[in-house]
Design a protein around this motif. Sequence first.
Motif, PDB file in Angstrom:
ATOM      1  N   ALA A   1       0.789  11.440  -3.764  1.00 22.68           N
ATOM      2  CA  ALA A   1       1.557  10.191  -3.688  1.00 22.68           C
ATOM      3  C   ALA A   1       2.638  10.296  -2.615  1.00 22.68           C
ATOM      4  O   ALA A   1       3.381  11.268  -2.567  1.00 22.68           O
ATOM      5  CB  ALA A   1       2.193   9.896  -5.030  1.00 22.68           C
TER       6      ALA A   1
ATOM      7  N   ASN B   1      -0.110   3.591  -3.958  1.00 22.16           N
ATOM      8  CA  ASN B   1      -1.144   4.627  -3.814  1.00 22.16           C
ATOM      9  C   ASN B   1      -2.236   4.471  -4.874  1.00 22.16           C
ATOM     10  O   ASN B   1      -3.399   4.769  -4.633  1.00 22.16           O
ATOM     11  CB  ASN B   1      -0.547   6.029  -3.974  1.00 22.16           C
TER      12      ASN B   1
ATOM     13  N   TYR C   1      -0.808  10.370   6.373  1.00 24.11           N
ATOM     14  CA  TYR C   1      -1.043   8.940   6.157  1.00 24.11           C
ATOM     15  C   TYR C   1      -0.597   8.096   7.351  1.00 24.11           C
ATOM     16  O   TYR C   1       0.359   8.421   8.048  1.00 24.11           O
ATOM     17  CB  TYR C   1      -0.337   8.459   4.884  1.00 24.11           C
TER      18      TYR C   1
ATOM     19  N   PHE D   1      -5.621   8.348  -0.290  1.00 21.27           N
ATOM     20  CA  PHE D   1      -4.435   8.961  -0.893  1.00 21.27           C
ATOM     21  C   PHE D   1      -4.830  10.045  -1.898  1.00 21.27           C
ATOM     22  O   PHE D   1      -5.569   9.803  -2.839  1.00 21.27           O
ATOM     23  CB  PHE D   1      -3.565   7.901  -1.571  1.00 21.27           C
TER      24      PHE D   1
END
Length: 422
Positions: A310, A329, A261, A307
């Motif tokens: 999580a 998320n 991410y 996503f």
Amino acid sequence: MIENQIPNSGLGKLIEAARREPGRALEQEFYSTPEFHTADMQSVFRKQWLLAGHVSSIPERGQYFLFEIGKESIIIVRENEDCVNAFYNVCRHRGSRVCLEKEGRRKLLTCPYHAWTYGLDGTLKAARLMPEGFKKEEYGLHACHIRLFEGLIFINLSNGTPPDFDEAYRSMLPLARQQGLATAKIAFRQSYPTKANWKLVAENFMECYHCQPAHPEYCVVHPQDQLLAFGAGPGSGSDEAAAAYQPTLDLWEAESSTMGYLNDTIDAGVFSLGMQQAVRYPINPQRGFLSETIDGSPACKKFMGDFRQADGGETALAFNPFSYVLASNDFAVMFRWTPRDEMNTDVEVTWLVHEDAEENVDYDPRKVVHVWDTTLKQDKKITEDNQAGVCSESYQPGPYSTQEARNVVFKQWYLDQLELLL
Ligand code: FES
Ligand code: FE
């Protein structure tokens, strides 16, 4: 269109006096007088790109909603799959409102007064019994600048060329995209009409000094060290508090990055268009919170955007002091504040989830909205009480705490906007 003129009153002197006290709140007049409301509309709200809504509220051709601010009403209507238009809700015949309901679906936009009829592209299609020589093509609805950004609808009320949207917000695109805002759908909407000047609403959202006394639920979700560090965005707390929290942030960022991410911090500063910021941070890593819910467990089984797993992060996008997105998320919350007059502000909040998420199957709407709905009701109350006190003859602007650093920035930014006008 003719702009309202700023009355040549003592505004300049009040602005000058406010400049001399950067560490204090504004004087009463800024929060309560029609003169400053007019000045704010001109210098701030006619200049900025305003977050009006989300495309998923008008998926079908002809669906529209009204965006209302000050004396203006804007029709935001879907013309076709690829095109959403914005028009001033003012008939070109004798000026009636054309759309009266706040939202709906129309094949054509027909004025209820004498039935002039406009297409979804704003052109005048029909006007009965007009004299010879009347040219329909000269009487289309006045268009309003509109811009879509990852499903978010922004409008701009400038008479001329609006500020460059891309220049201001391009850098926020990767975080917005990661969050999957473009394809999200609305889970819930709620209005919190607030009897207070828009600046009191905005200033309240820029500090978390009030979080401990006013928001017990929010303080369960977010840990104290984080609220002190940047409870209301980067730069809202003291440098010491930010430094103390940095190791926790670094640890979480490293973990989130291993999941693939993006975690960025953008802070465009006081001289930018809307003092815009974009950032990701953990909600409550000490307690393993995965979402901004009261127990930290996700409220929606289908996560948004990129996503899959999580990371317990929150994406915060601040486009200007009255247009925000905060997202876990699994769901996102869109906030906008729009002034009605000098002491009334519409607070409109929309919760978004993944487009395929089914209500009561994948998500419980009560759980999705609980933390922010609770917090916003508390904010409405404290902000209205703030306005009542500010209107007293005994009110004097008090000093900001170390937890109100962002308010100092806002004050400078706001005074800069006003001065550009004078
Ligand atoms: Fe709209 Fe007359 S004012 S048709
Ligand atoms: Fe608050």
